[in-house]
Design a protein around this motif. Structure first.
Motif, PDB file in Angstrom:
ATOM      1  N   GLU A 494       0.837  -1.206   0.000  1.00 14.49           N
ATOM      2  CA  GLU A 494       0.000   0.000   0.000  1.00 14.49           C
ATOM      3  C   GLU A 494       0.869   1.253   0.000  1.00 14.49           C
ATOM      4  OE1 GLU A 494      -0.376  -2.528   2.060  1.00 14.49           O
ATOM      5  OE2 GLU A 494      -2.276  -3.412   1.396  1.00 14.49           O
ATOM      6  N   HIS A 495       1.939   1.253   0.813  1.00 16.30           N
ATOM      7  CA  HIS A 495       2.865   2.388   0.796  1.00 16.30           C
ATOM      8  C   HIS A 495       3.465   2.570  -0.606  1.00 16.30           C
ATOM      9  CE1 HIS A 495       3.136   1.581   5.238  1.00 16.30           C
ATOM     10  NE2 HIS A 495       3.079   2.888   5.251  1.00 16.30           N
ATOM     11  N   LEU A 496       3.983   1.472  -1.156  1.00 11.10           N
ATOM     12  CA  LEU A 496       4.711   1.569  -2.420  1.00 11.10           C
ATOM     13  C   LEU A 496       3.800   1.975  -3.566  1.00 11.10           C
ATOM     14  CD1 LEU A 496       6.983  -1.589  -2.078  1.00 11.10           C
ATOM     15  CD2 LEU A 496       7.549   0.779  -1.540  1.00 11.10           C
ATOM     16  N   ASP A 497       2.586   1.451  -3.591  1.00  7.66           N
ATOM     17  CA  ASP A 497       1.659   1.816  -4.662  1.00  7.66           C
ATOM     18  C   ASP A 497       1.321   3.310  -4.604  1.00  7.66           C
ATOM     19  OD1 ASP A 497      -0.318   1.101  -6.810  1.00  7.66           O
ATOM     20  OD2 ASP A 497      -1.706   1.832  -5.284  1.00  7.66           O
ATOM     21  N   THR A 498       1.085   3.821  -3.387  1.00  5.62           N
ATOM     22  CA  THR A 498       0.770   5.242  -3.232  1.00  5.62           C
ATOM     23  C   THR A 498       1.946   6.120  -3.657  1.00  5.62           C
ATOM     24  OG1 THR A 498      -0.708   4.742  -1.386  1.00  5.62           O
ATOM     25  CG2 THR A 498       0.057   7.007  -1.579  1.00  5.62           C
ATOM     26  N   LEU A 499       3.141   5.766  -3.207  1.00  5.91           N
ATOM     27  CA  LEU A 499       4.316   6.565  -3.553  1.00  5.91           C
ATOM     28  C   LEU A 499       4.628   6.475  -5.040  1.00  5.91           C
ATOM     29  CD1 LEU A 499       6.655   5.834  -0.517  1.00  5.91           C
ATOM     30  CD2 LEU A 499       5.229   7.828  -0.930  1.00  5.91           C
ATOM     31  N   SER A 500       4.411   5.307  -5.633  1.00  2.00           N
ATOM     32  CA  SER A 500       4.654   5.160  -7.066  1.00  2.00           C
ATOM     33  C   SER A 500       3.742   6.083  -7.861  1.00  2.00           C
ATOM     34  CB  SER A 500       4.424   3.696  -7.476  1.00  2.00           C
ATOM     35  OG  SER A 500       4.540   3.547  -8.868  1.00  2.00           O
ATOM     36  N   ARG A 501       2.476   6.171  -7.479  1.00  2.00           N
ATOM     37  CA  ARG A 501       1.549   7.071  -8.165  1.00  2.00           C
ATOM     38  C   ARG A 501       1.922   8.529  -7.916  1.00  2.00           C
ATOM     39  NH1 ARG A 501      -3.724   6.723  -6.246  1.00  2.00           N
ATOM     40  NH2 ARG A 501      -3.191   5.424  -4.470  1.00  2.00           N
ATOM     41  N   LEU A 502       2.373   8.818  -6.716  1.00  2.00           N
ATOM     42  CA  LEU A 502       2.759  10.182  -6.372  1.00  2.00           C
ATOM     43  C   LEU A 502       3.985  10.626  -7.167  1.00  2.00           C
ATOM     44  CD1 LEU A 502       1.964  12.482  -4.411  1.00  2.00           C
ATOM     45  CD2 LEU A 502       3.614  11.538  -2.799  1.00  2.00           C
ATOM     46  N   MET A 503       4.925   9.690  -7.343  1.00  2.00           N
ATOM     47  CA  MET A 503       6.149  10.003  -8.073  1.00  2.00           C
ATOM     48  C   MET A 503       5.969   9.909  -9.586  1.00  2.00           C
ATOM     49  SD  MET A 503       8.767   7.739  -5.753  1.00  2.00           S
ATOM     50  CE  MET A 503      10.148   8.035  -6.856  1.00  2.00           C
ATOM     51  N   GLY A 504       4.958   9.126 -10.005  1.00  2.00           N
ATOM     52  CA  GLY A 504       4.805   8.868 -11.435  1.00  2.00           C
ATOM     53  C   GLY A 504       5.886   7.958 -11.959  1.00  2.00           C
ATOM     54  N   SER A 505       6.368   7.027 -11.102  1.00  2.00           N
ATOM     55  CA  SER A 505       7.455   6.124 -11.486  1.00  2.00           C
ATOM     56  C   SER A 505       7.170   4.726 -10.955  1.00  2.00           C
ATOM     57  CB  SER A 505       8.785   6.635 -10.927  1.00  2.00           C
ATOM     58  OG  SER A 505       9.808   5.670 -11.094  1.00  2.00           O
ATOM     59  N   ASP A 506       7.495   3.702 -11.768  1.00  2.00           N
ATOM     60  CA  ASP A 506       7.389   2.311 -11.355  1.00  2.00           C
ATOM     61  C   ASP A 506       8.746   1.699 -11.048  1.00  2.00           C
ATOM     62  OD1 ASP A 506       4.654   2.092 -11.451  1.00  2.00           O
ATOM     63  OD2 ASP A 506       4.603   1.499 -13.557  1.00  2.00           O
ATOM     64  N   ARG A 507       9.755   2.511 -10.949  1.00  2.00           N
ATOM     65  CA  ARG A 507      11.096   2.000 -10.652  1.00  2.00           C
ATOM     66  C   ARG A 507      11.187   1.740  -9.151  1.00  2.00           C
ATOM     67  NH1 ARG A 507      16.082   1.476 -12.761  1.00  2.00           N
ATOM     68  NH2 ARG A 507      17.846   1.954 -11.410  1.00  2.00           N
ATOM     69  N   LEU A 508      11.310   0.468  -8.773  1.00  2.00           N
ATOM     70  CA  LEU A 508      11.198   0.064  -7.375  1.00  2.00           C
ATOM     71  C   LEU A 508      12.292   0.657  -6.505  1.00  2.00           C
ATOM     72  CD1 LEU A 508       9.748  -1.581  -5.228  1.00  2.00           C
ATOM     73  CD2 LEU A 508      11.063  -3.588  -5.934  1.00  2.00           C
ATOM     74  N   THR A 509      13.526   0.698  -6.993  1.00  3.58           N
ATOM     75  CA  THR A 509      14.611   1.253  -6.175  1.00  3.58           C
ATOM     76  C   THR A 509      14.351   2.719  -5.841  1.00  3.58           C
ATOM     77  OG1 THR A 509      15.814   1.605  -8.247  1.00  3.58           O
ATOM     78  CG2 THR A 509      16.402  -0.334  -6.958  1.00  3.58           C
ATOM     79  N   ASP A 510      13.820   3.484  -6.805  1.00 10.22           N
ATOM     80  CA  ASP A 510      13.512   4.894  -6.547  1.00 10.22           C
ATOM     81  C   ASP A 510      12.382   5.033  -5.538  1.00 10.22           C
ATOM     82  OD1 ASP A 510      15.450   5.547  -8.375  1.00 10.22           O
ATOM     83  OD2 ASP A 510      14.039   5.937 -10.020  1.00 10.22           O
ATOM     84  N   VAL A 511      11.370   4.174  -5.644  1.00  7.62           N
ATOM     85  CA  VAL A 511      10.246   4.240  -4.720  1.00  7.62           C
ATOM     86  C   VAL A 511      10.699   3.877  -3.309  1.00  7.62           C
ATOM     87  CG1 VAL A 511       7.978   3.292  -4.164  1.00  7.62           C
ATOM     88  CG2 VAL A 511       8.571   3.764  -6.540  1.00  7.62           C
ATOM     89  N   LEU A 512      11.580   2.879  -3.181  1.00 11.37           N
ATOM     90  CA  LEU A 512      12.098   2.511  -1.857  1.00 11.37           C
ATOM     91  C   LEU A 512      12.913   3.656  -1.258  1.00 11.37           C
ATOM     92  CD1 LEU A 512      13.165  -1.215  -2.439  1.00 11.37           C
ATOM     93  CD2 LEU A 512      11.258  -0.396  -1.064  1.00 11.37           C
ATOM     94  N   ASP A 513      13.724   4.320  -2.091  1.00 10.70           N
ATOM     95  CA  ASP A 513      14.488   5.473  -1.604  1.00 10.70           C
ATOM     96  C   ASP A 513      13.549   6.602  -1.174  1.00 10.70           C
ATOM     97  OD1 ASP A 513      16.839   4.143  -2.096  1.00 10.70           O
ATOM     98  OD2 ASP A 513      17.152   5.063  -4.066  1.00 10.70           O
ATOM     99  N   PHE A 514      12.497   6.824  -1.954  1.00 13.49           N
ATOM    100  CA  PHE A 514      11.521   7.865  -1.630  1.00 13.49           C
ATOM    101  C   PHE A 514      10.829   7.540  -0.302  1.00 13.49           C
ATOM    102  CE2 PHE A 514       7.636  10.321  -1.990  1.00 13.49           C
ATOM    103  CZ  PHE A 514       8.048  11.477  -2.631  1.00 13.49           C
ATOM    104  N   PHE A 515      10.505   6.256  -0.111  1.00 12.20           N
ATOM    105  CA  PHE A 515       9.874   5.822   1.143  1.00 12.20           C
ATOM    106  C   PHE A 515      10.789   6.141   2.330  1.00 12.20           C
ATOM    107  CE2 PHE A 515       9.492   2.596   4.452  1.00 12.20           C
ATOM    108  CZ  PHE A 515       8.131   2.640   4.746  1.00 12.20           C
ATOM    109  N   THR A 516      12.063   5.816   2.190  1.00 11.80           N
ATOM    110  CA  THR A 516      13.018   6.063   3.274  1.00 11.80           C
ATOM    111  C   THR A 516      13.118   7.552   3.599  1.00 11.80           C
ATOM    112  OG1 THR A 516      14.293   4.123   2.588  1.00 11.80           O
ATOM    113  CG2 THR A 516      15.397   5.728   4.007  1.00 11.80           C
ATOM    114  N   ALA A 517      13.045   8.399   2.568  1.00 16.28           N
ATOM    115  CA  ALA A 517      13.237   9.838   2.785  1.00 16.28           C
ATOM    116  C   ALA A 517      11.990  10.545   3.277  1.00 16.28           C
ATOM    117  CB  ALA A 517      13.715  10.493   1.483  1.00 16.28           C
TER     118      ALA A 517
END
Length: 677
Positions: A494-517
């Motif tokens: 749920e976190h990753l799906d929300t952040l992916s839509r927010l970022m407009g990116s499906d690149r998992l490493t970027d989404v994980l970094d965004f989650f951490t930040a």
């Protein structure tokens, strides 16, 4: 008559005059002030008037949009009463207009839609103009930010022109757990090992109409299924690579990573809750504690973690009850250690704990040379092999059990004496001494009450080391609550799906970094998980499967694949599997998991891990991997050959590892294969 009474009478007269004007317009009978109550509603129905229902299907008051245009009384515009009296002719005109589909709003449909969207997105004054300038991506992002603001008590929605600026820690980690707002109660069975806490939890779980047992190991999940079956409860088994789904089963025994936070349960058991503080897997326990949808949550674990559980229960918005348990049989520390060169002193029914596969096989060869049979339990061995080895030990076919620290997780084995062959282990980063909590958790397996009806004490000793280390570890207050200060927290889908839509990116490493930040925790009781192996897998997934959805990438990043330099065959299978999913193709089993040419122990173990990876993926992407049944049959064959090798009296000599450093002596990373989704 008082002033207040005169004012009330005057208001009723005004309401009566209004209704008389309307009555004249619609040929309805006139009213006097005595026919109007103090709300301004008609209290007596006369000729030419009709009473209409103002309730929904449950009888609750509703706002009736059909009364919007009736100006006879302000309360008739948007009313919350259960019924209203209106002129019959007026009501018939309303119904006729509704039947003809005449719009009640003079604005064009497109402009009306834009105004409503601007209100939903909270664009403020001039919102329609702002909306017309926004791209579809910006609208989706703004919609997501509005949703986050509504779910959060702390996040402030940025101004419409500042949506590109997302502050660090802008939303609370807990927002994505629907169970947070439910009424839940925690019952914590706290106590040392061999105190019966899990037995009591199983009894409570069996009473629920629908329940789940969440275990740290696959073997414990199987034991949980067997325990519930013995209590007359139909129970399915669900692990990353095994699914024994029974028709009509009311309960499920599963590894903790397999929890579905959308399913409803009456009772849930979370075993070994102190694992909240485990750096590699603790985020799964945090996810279960915050996310499981059960009215009653049963926890089992060590007493020292109680303060942290109390703080987390408050954050999770649940009530907490604690039951303390004492050890059922005493535990003694041996008076002196045994020498490394004289393992003949180890009595039958004993367990020796080491922290690498090589260490255990060297001990096995030495015991076999001295006429003693040994059973082995360690990570790379599949669950089927470990169950067979445990059975050999229970039935006395093996005199000694050689195991890694996996036995510290609650496996029910008839261990009378337990010996630490080493008090050091490799934790994934460095070689370190075992903590007091780890020594107590493992050593507490000696003298299991369920297997020793006479209640004789368990004995803990060490091989070739200072016995005072054990004495200090088992001393009172040797384990402090300060050792359990915060739980590890990682992302959910749920976190990753929300952040992916927010970022407009499906690149998992970027989404994980965004989650951490950007994810914030409401207190110091939670800390960010490091997700070492998952991050490594995420880089591979992004490279091989760039067009996969974020959901598929997250599942594949959590696959049971080792990332060490000695696991090239397994990693090659992983890349072939990713390519098949990326291209939506099937892959032949013999190509993904080729059988070994030389069937020695290490090659068979590697082949089992490759087949397990194929089976694991087949459960999630069935169309791409249709040979799951064949893979399971091959794995059973390989496991049978491993069992024959281990139960034979032949020595097993492992080749030297391909490493440039010597810490393999205490290496335990291979045991992490036990812990997968």
């Amino acid at each position: 008559m008082t002033v207040a009474e005169r004012r009330a009478r005057f208001r009723l007269q005004l309401e009566a005059r209004k209704k008389n004007r309307i009555a004249a317009k619609y040929d309805a009978a006139p009213y006097s002030h005595s026919d109007v109550n103090h709300y301004g509603d008609v209290s007596v129905i006369k000729n030419g008037w009709v009473s209409i229902s103002m309730t929904d299907s449950r009888g609750a008051p509703v706002r009736h949009t059909m009364l919007e245009g009736f100006k006879g009384s302000e309360r008739w515009g948007w009313t919350s009463v259960k019924s209203a009296v209106v002129p019959k002719k007026w009501w018939e005109e309303k119904l006729e207009k509704r039947k003809r589909g005449k719009s009640r709003n003079p604005l064009p449909p497109e402009e009306l839609k834009e105004r409503r969207m601007a209100r939903v997105l909270k664009l403020g004054r001039g919102g329609v103009k702002r909306l017309r300038k926004m791209t579809p991506e910006q609208i989706a992002k703004r919609s997501l930010l509005v949703e986050l603001e509504e779910r959060s008590n702390t996040f402030l929605l940025p101004e419409p022109d500042d949506d590109s600026v997302i502050p660090d820690g802008f939303f609370d980690y807990r927002l994505f757990f629907g169970a947070i707002n439910r009424k839940r109660h925690i019952h914590f069975f706290a106590g040392p090992t061999n105190s019966g806490k899990t037995w009591h939890a199983h009894n409570e779980l069996a009473k629920g109409k629908r329940g789940i047992y969440l275990a740290p190991l696959r073997l414990l999940a199987l034991e949980g299924q067997e325990e519930l079956t013995r209590r007359g409860v139909s129970c399915s088994l669900l692990t990353g690579e095994e699914q024994d789904i029974l028709p009509g089963a009311t309960h499920t025994a599963a590894t903790i990573e397999m929890l579905d936070p959308q399913r409803e349960y009456d009772v849930a058991v979370i075993d070994e809750i102190q694992m909240l503080c485990d750096e590699s897997r603790g985020h799964s326990w945090t996810r279960a504690l915050f996310g499981v949808r059960a009215g009653k949550i049963l926890l089992t674990g060590q007493t020292e973690v109680i303060p942290l559980v109390e703080r987390l229960a408050e954050e999770a918005n649940v009530t907490l009850e604690i039951t303390h348990h004492k050890r059922l049989v005493p535990l003694e520390i041996a008076k002196k250690p045994i020498a490394d060169d004289d393992l003949t002193e180890v009595p039958p029914g004993s367990a020796i704990v080491g922290f690498s596969r090589r260490m255990l096989h060297e001990l096995r060869n030495r015991l076999h040379a001295g006429g003693r049979r040994a059973a082995l339990i360690y990570g790379p061995l599949g669950p089927h092999v470990r169950r067979k080895e445990a059975r050999r030990f229970r039935e006395g076919k093996a005199h000694v059990l050689l195991a890694t620290d996996a036995i510290g997780m609650g496996l029910n084995l008839p261990i009378q004496h337990l010996y630490f062959y080493s008090l050091k282990k490799f934790d994934g980063n460095d070689i370190r001494y075992l903590t007091n909590a780890e020594i107590r958790q493992i050593g507490g397996r000696a003298g299991r009450f369920s297997k020793n009806g006479d209640g004789s004490p368990g004995v803990v000793s060490v091989v070739g080391a200072d016995i005072s280390i054990l004495e200090a570890a088992f001393a009172e207050n040797a384990v402090k609550t300060d050792d359990y200060t915060a739980a590890w927290a990682g992302p959910t889908i749920e976190h990753l799906d929300t952040l992916s839509r927010l970022m407009g990116s499906d690149r998992l490493t970027d989404v994980l970094d965004f989650f951490t930040a950007h994810v914030s925790f409401s207190s110091s009781n939670l800390q960010m998980a490091k997700l070492g192996d998952i991050r490594k897998n995420a880089r591979t997934v992004d490279a091989v499967g760039p067009s996969l959805s974020i959901d598929a990438k997250w599942q594949l990043a959590c696959a049971p694949v080792s990332t060490g330099r000695d696991d090239l065959d397994e990693q090659q299978t992983y890349r072939l599997i990713l390519e098949a999913v990326q291209n939506n193709q099937t892959i032949a089993l013999d190509k993904a998991c080729p059988p070994p040419v030389n069937e020695n122990l290490l090659n068979l173990e590697t082949w089992v891990k490759q087949l397990t990876l194929y089976i694991w993926t087949a459960f999630r992407f069935e169309k791409n991997f249709p040979e799951r049944a064949a893979a399971e049959a091959l794995r059973n064959t390989a496991n049978h050959k491993i069992i024959q090798l281990l139960s034979s009296g032949k020595a097993v000599n492992l080749p030297e590892p391909v490493r440039s450093y010597s810490r393999i002596d205490y290496h335990s990373w291979e045991d992490d294969d036990e812990y997968w989704y």
